[in-house]
Design a protein around this motif. Structure first.
Motif, PDB file in Angstrom:
ATOM      1  N   THR A   2       0.849  -1.188   0.000  1.00 48.99           N
ATOM      2  CA  THR A   2       0.000   0.000   0.000  1.00 48.99           C
ATOM      3  C   THR A   2       0.884   1.236   0.000  1.00 48.99           C
ATOM      4  O   THR A   2       1.828   1.320   0.784  1.00 48.99           O
ATOM      5  CB  THR A   2      -0.918   0.018   1.238  1.00 48.99           C
ATOM      6  N   ARG A  32      -1.428  -0.926  -4.078  1.00 48.55           N
ATOM      7  CA  ARG A  32      -2.661  -0.176  -3.885  1.00 48.55           C
ATOM      8  C   ARG A  32      -2.280   1.238  -3.478  1.00 48.55           C
ATOM      9  O   ARG A  32      -1.504   1.431  -2.538  1.00 48.55           O
ATOM     10  CB  ARG A  32      -3.498  -0.833  -2.796  1.00 48.55           C
ATOM     11  N   VAL A  34      -3.407   4.747  -1.945  1.00 47.01           N
ATOM     12  CA  VAL A  34      -4.431   5.249  -1.041  1.00 47.01           C
ATOM     13  C   VAL A  34      -4.193   6.738  -0.806  1.00 47.01           C
ATOM     14  O   VAL A  34      -3.082   7.148  -0.464  1.00 47.01           O
ATOM     15  CB  VAL A  34      -4.391   4.496   0.306  1.00 47.01           C
ATOM     16  N   ASN A  57      -0.944   0.657  10.836  1.00 48.36           N
ATOM     17  CA  ASN A  57      -1.504  -0.225   9.826  1.00 48.36           C
ATOM     18  C   ASN A  57      -0.506  -1.233   9.297  1.00 48.36           C
ATOM     19  O   ASN A  57      -0.877  -2.195   8.642  1.00 48.36           O
ATOM     20  CB  ASN A  57      -2.095   0.598   8.677  1.00 48.36           C
ATOM     21  N   ASP A  59       1.392  -1.564   6.804  1.00 48.04           N
ATOM     22  CA  ASP A  59       1.288  -1.968   5.404  1.00 48.04           C
ATOM     23  C   ASP A  59       2.524  -1.506   4.716  1.00 48.04           C
ATOM     24  O   ASP A  59       2.844  -1.448   3.703  1.00 48.04           O
ATOM     25  CB  ASP A  59       0.050  -1.365   4.738  1.00 48.04           C
TER      26      ASP A  59
END
Length: 59
Positions: A2, A32, A34, A57, A59
């Motif tokens: 991410t 991904r 974001v 998080n 990530d």
């Protein structure tokens, strides 16, 4: 993976994501993108706030 993106890079991300997709890189490395608003960060968030969110998080 991410990648957190601020408003200054929004247009570049659209182009970059299109290139990754066209070249089939997203099949090999799922990425991904974001935007800050998607994770409830203000555009003027401090580096510390962004870092804390990333660590939370993981990530």
């Amino acid at each position: 993976m991410t990648v957190l993106v601020d408003r200054h890079l929004r247009g570049y991300v659209v182009l970059f994501q299109g290139t990754l997709s066209a070249e089939s890189w997203l099949d090999l490395v799922p990425i991904r993108f974001v935007m800050f608003e998607e994770v409830n960060l203000a555009d003027d968030s401090s580096d510390r706030a962004v870092w804390k969110l990333a660590q939370k998080n993981n990530d």
